[in-house]
Motif scaffolding. Structure first.
Motif, PDB file in Angstrom:
ATOM      1  N   LYS A  99     -12.529  14.917  19.778  1.00 61.60           N
ATOM      2  CA  LYS A  99     -11.516  15.476  19.661  1.00 61.60           C
ATOM      3  C   LYS A  99     -11.783  15.018  18.319  1.00 61.60           C
ATOM      4  CE  LYS A  99      -8.739  18.626  20.205  1.00 61.60           C
ATOM      5  NZ  LYS A  99      -8.556  19.823  20.096  1.00 61.60           N
ATOM      6  N   TYR A 100     -11.854  14.252  18.198  1.00 55.17           N
ATOM      7  CA  TYR A 100     -11.067  13.542  16.888  1.00 55.17           C
ATOM      8  C   TYR A 100     -11.615  12.553  15.946  1.00 55.17           C
ATOM      9  CZ  TYR A 100      -6.732  14.463  19.480  1.00 55.17           C
ATOM     10  OH  TYR A 100      -5.611  15.065  19.636  1.00 55.17           O
ATOM     11  N   GLU A 101     -12.212  12.893  15.189  1.00 59.50           N
ATOM     12  CA  GLU A 101     -13.266  12.210  14.037  1.00 59.50           C
ATOM     13  C   GLU A 101     -12.357  11.465  12.793  1.00 59.50           C
ATOM     14  OE1 GLU A 101     -17.119  12.935  11.618  1.00 59.50           O
ATOM     15  OE2 GLU A 101     -16.967  13.889  12.367  1.00 59.50           O
ATOM     16  N   PHE A 102     -12.952  10.448  12.925  1.00 57.16           N
ATOM     17  CA  PHE A 102     -11.543   9.379  11.557  1.00 57.16           C
ATOM     18  C   PHE A 102     -12.854   8.918  10.470  1.00 57.16           C
ATOM     19  CE2 PHE A 102      -9.813   7.594  15.911  1.00 57.16           C
ATOM     20  CZ  PHE A 102      -8.625   8.884  14.980  1.00 57.16           C
ATOM     21  N   LYS A 103     -12.244   9.347   9.697  1.00 56.82           N
ATOM     22  CA  LYS A 103     -13.150   8.719   8.407  1.00 56.82           C
ATOM     23  C   LYS A 103     -12.287   8.124   7.428  1.00 56.82           C
ATOM     24  CE  LYS A 103     -16.940  12.479   8.342  1.00 56.82           C
ATOM     25  NZ  LYS A 103     -17.895  13.693   7.823  1.00 56.82           N
ATOM     26  N   GLN A 104     -12.767   7.124   6.335  1.00 50.51           N
ATOM     27  CA  GLN A 104     -12.774   6.344   5.547  1.00 50.51           C
ATOM     28  C   GLN A 104     -13.144   6.087   4.885  1.00 50.51           C
ATOM     29  OE1 GLN A 104      -9.360   3.674   6.632  1.00 50.51           O
ATOM     30  NE2 GLN A 104      -8.524   3.287   4.551  1.00 50.51           N
ATOM     31  N   HIS A 105     -13.492   6.778   3.161  1.00 54.21           N
ATOM     32  CA  HIS A 105     -14.228   6.370   2.415  1.00 54.21           C
ATOM     33  C   HIS A 105     -13.126   5.580   1.730  1.00 54.21           C
ATOM     34  CE1 HIS A 105     -17.393   8.511   4.307  1.00 54.21           C
ATOM     35  NE2 HIS A 105     -16.536   9.578   3.932  1.00 54.21           N
ATOM     36  N   GLY A 106     -12.967   4.636   0.475  1.00 55.96           N
ATOM     37  CA  GLY A 106     -12.382   3.951  -0.577  1.00 55.96           C
ATOM     38  C   GLY A 106     -11.488   4.424   0.337  1.00 55.96           C
ATOM     39  N   THR A 107     -10.201   5.055  -0.770  1.00 58.24           N
ATOM     40  CA  THR A 107      -8.438   5.121  -0.256  1.00 58.24           C
ATOM     41  C   THR A 107      -8.343   6.392   0.060  1.00 58.24           C
ATOM     42  OG1 THR A 107      -8.731   6.227  -3.060  1.00 58.24           O
ATOM     43  CG2 THR A 107      -8.472   3.895  -2.738  1.00 58.24           C
ATOM     44  N   VAL A 108      -9.902   6.905   0.089  1.00 55.18           N
ATOM     45  CA  VAL A 108      -9.551   8.580   1.499  1.00 55.18           C
ATOM     46  C   VAL A 108      -9.600   8.069   2.282  1.00 55.18           C
ATOM     47  CG1 VAL A 108     -10.553  10.369   0.774  1.00 55.18           C
ATOM     48  CG2 VAL A 108     -10.140   9.501  -1.220  1.00 55.18           C
ATOM     49  N   ALA A 109      -8.402   8.643   3.612  1.00 51.70           N
ATOM     50  CA  ALA A 109      -8.686   8.812   4.640  1.00 51.70           C
ATOM     51  C   ALA A 109      -8.682  10.072   5.091  1.00 51.70           C
ATOM     52  CB  ALA A 109      -7.465   7.801   5.629  1.00 51.70           C
ATOM     53  N   GLU A 110      -9.423  10.718   6.342  1.00 47.93           N
ATOM     54  CA  GLU A 110      -9.460  11.407   6.617  1.00 47.93           C
ATOM     55  C   GLU A 110      -9.159  11.476   8.554  1.00 47.93           C
ATOM     56  OE1 GLU A 110     -12.111  14.297   4.259  1.00 47.93           O
ATOM     57  OE2 GLU A 110     -13.905  12.831   5.340  1.00 47.93           O
ATOM     58  N   LEU A 111      -8.701  12.308   8.907  1.00 46.64           N
ATOM     59  CA  LEU A 111      -9.290  12.727  10.337  1.00 46.64           C
ATOM     60  C   LEU A 111     -10.099  14.336  10.451  1.00 46.64           C
ATOM     61  CD1 LEU A 111      -7.837  13.018  13.354  1.00 46.64           C
ATOM     62  CD2 LEU A 111      -5.983  13.464  13.185  1.00 46.64           C
ATOM     63  N   VAL A 118       0.906  -1.113  -0.002  1.00 47.43           N
ATOM     64  CA  VAL A 118      -0.108   0.472  -0.126  1.00 47.43           C
ATOM     65  C   VAL A 118       0.674   1.059  -0.209  1.00 47.43           C
ATOM     66  CG1 VAL A 118      -1.418   1.346   1.602  1.00 47.43           C
ATOM     67  CG2 VAL A 118      -2.254  -1.311   1.202  1.00 47.43           C
ATOM     68  N   LEU A 119       1.034   1.860  -1.234  1.00 46.92           N
ATOM     69  CA  LEU A 119       1.478   3.347  -0.278  1.00 46.92           C
ATOM     70  C   LEU A 119       0.331   4.362  -0.985  1.00 46.92           C
ATOM     71  CD1 LEU A 119       3.174   2.483  -4.568  1.00 46.92           C
ATOM     72  CD2 LEU A 119       3.971   2.514  -1.510  1.00 46.92           C
ATOM     73  N   PHE A 120       0.707   5.054  -0.250  1.00 43.26           N
ATOM     74  CA  PHE A 120       0.249   6.666  -1.072  1.00 43.26           C
ATOM     75  C   PHE A 120       0.027   7.693  -2.066  1.00 43.26           C
ATOM     76  CE2 PHE A 120       1.338   6.712   3.763  1.00 43.26           C
ATOM     77  CZ  PHE A 120       0.484   7.202   3.911  1.00 43.26           C
ATOM     78  N   LYS A 121      -1.169   7.786  -2.740  1.00 46.22           N
ATOM     79  CA  LYS A 121      -0.734   8.344  -4.012  1.00 46.22           C
ATOM     80  C   LYS A 121      -1.427   9.872  -3.555  1.00 46.22           C
ATOM     81  CE  LYS A 121      -4.237   6.996  -6.506  1.00 46.22           C
ATOM     82  NZ  LYS A 121      -5.665   6.199  -6.687  1.00 46.22           N
ATOM     83  N   GLN A 122      -1.872  10.631  -1.856  1.00 41.57           N
ATOM     84  CA  GLN A 122      -1.810  11.889  -2.085  1.00 41.57           C
ATOM     85  C   GLN A 122      -1.024  11.624  -0.745  1.00 41.57           C
ATOM     86  OE1 GLN A 122      -5.152  13.985  -2.528  1.00 41.57           O
ATOM     87  NE2 GLN A 122      -4.434  15.757  -1.422  1.00 41.57           N
ATOM     88  N   GLU A 123      -0.122  12.478   0.064  1.00 35.17           N
ATOM     89  CA  GLU A 123       0.172  12.634   1.230  1.00 35.17           C
ATOM     90  C   GLU A 123      -0.898  13.434   1.713  1.00 35.17           C
ATOM     91  OE1 GLU A 123       4.791  12.238   2.300  1.00 35.17           O
ATOM     92  OE2 GLU A 123       4.734  10.836   0.695  1.00 35.17           O
ATOM     93  N   LEU A 124      -0.623  13.569   3.048  1.00 39.84           N
ATOM     94  CA  LEU A 124      -1.072  14.743   3.840  1.00 39.84           C
ATOM     95  C   LEU A 124      -0.941  15.880   3.255  1.00 39.84           C
ATOM     96  CD1 LEU A 124      -0.769  12.561   7.500  1.00 39.84           C
ATOM     97  CD2 LEU A 124      -3.174  13.216   5.988  1.00 39.84           C
ATOM     98  N   GLN A 125      -1.236  16.667   4.049  1.00 39.34           N
ATOM     99  CA  GLN A 125      -0.324  18.581   3.711  1.00 39.34           C
ATOM    100  C   GLN A 125      -0.723  19.238   4.775  1.00 39.34           C
ATOM    101  OE1 GLN A 125       0.863  19.051   0.235  1.00 39.34           O
ATOM    102  NE2 GLN A 125       0.725  17.416  -0.054  1.00 39.34           N
ATOM    103  N   ASN A 126       0.407  20.255   5.151  1.00 37.80           N
ATOM    104  CA  ASN A 126       0.186  20.862   6.295  1.00 37.80           C
ATOM    105  C   ASN A 126      -0.687  21.988   6.139  1.00 37.80           C
ATOM    106  OD1 ASN A 126       2.872  19.561   7.277  1.00 37.80           O
ATOM    107  ND2 ASN A 126       3.938  21.370   5.905  1.00 37.80           N
ATOM    108  N   GLU A 127      -1.246  22.144   7.374  1.00 38.93           N
ATOM    109  CA  GLU A 127      -2.813  22.800   7.558  1.00 38.93           C
ATOM    110  C   GLU A 127      -2.199  23.876   8.766  1.00 38.93           C
ATOM    111  OE1 GLU A 127      -4.739  23.048   5.610  1.00 38.93           O
ATOM    112  OE2 GLU A 127      -5.081  21.072   5.060  1.00 38.93           O
ATOM    113  N   GLU A 128      -2.742  24.911   8.784  1.00 40.97           N
ATOM    114  CA  GLU A 128      -2.661  26.331   9.223  1.00 40.97           C
ATOM    115  C   GLU A 128      -4.295  26.228   9.718  1.00 40.97           C
ATOM    116  OE1 GLU A 128      -1.406  29.900   8.811  1.00 40.97           O
ATOM    117  OE2 GLU A 128       1.136  28.839   8.177  1.00 40.97           O
ATOM    118  N   ALA A 129      -4.764  25.868  11.134  1.00 45.18           N
ATOM    119  CA  ALA A 129      -6.275  26.323  11.708  1.00 45.18           C
ATOM    120  C   ALA A 129      -6.146  27.820  13.089  1.00 45.18           C
ATOM    121  CB  ALA A 129      -6.565  25.163  12.304  1.00 45.18           C
TER     122      ALA A 129
END
Length: 93
Positions: free
Chosen positions: A71-83, A27-38
Motif C-alpha cells: 500500500k505504502y512506498e517511501f522514497k527519499q532522494h537528497g532533500t526530497v521525501a515522497e510517500l 532541519v526545516l521544511f523547504k517545501q511542505e506537503l500539499q493537499n491532494e485529491e485522488a
C-alpha cells in the motif's frame, strides 16, 4: 557535527588544547506537503522537501506510523521525501 572533538597545538615542551562543539542546524521544511485529491483506485504521491539531505523521515496518517508495504512506498532522494499511496480508498483520506 563530526568535527566536534578536542584539538591541540603541540610545540614540543608545551601543549594547548581546546574543545570544539559544533551545533547542528535544525532541519526545516523547504517545501511542505500539499493537499491532494485522488480518484478511488488510483495512486497518489505526497512530496516534501527538507533543508538537509538524508534526514530520517517518519510518515504518519493521523497518529499512526506508516510502514512500507504494498500500500505504502517511501522514497527519499537528497532533500526530497515522497510517500506513494497505492490503490487509494475513501478510508485513506
Amino acid at each position: 557535527k563530526s568535527d566536534s572533538d578536542t584539538y591541540s597545538c603541540d610545540i614540543g615542551d608545551a601543549q594547548s588544547r581546546a574543545k570544539l562543539t559544533v551545533q547542528e542546524k535544525p532541519v526545516l521544511f523547504k517545501q511542505e506537503l500539499q493537499n491532494e485529491e485522488a480518484k478511488e483506485g488510483k495512486q497518489v504521491r505526497l512530496t516534501c522537501e527538507l533543508s538537509k539531505p538524508g534526514t530520517p523521515v517518519k510518515w504518519m496518517k493521523g497518529d499512526t506510523v506508516l510502514y512500507a508495504s504494498e500500500k505504502y512506498e517511501f522514497k527519499q532522494h537528497g532533500t526530497v521525501a515522497e510517500l506513494i499511496i497505492r490503490d487509494v480508498k475513501s478510508i485513506d483520506a
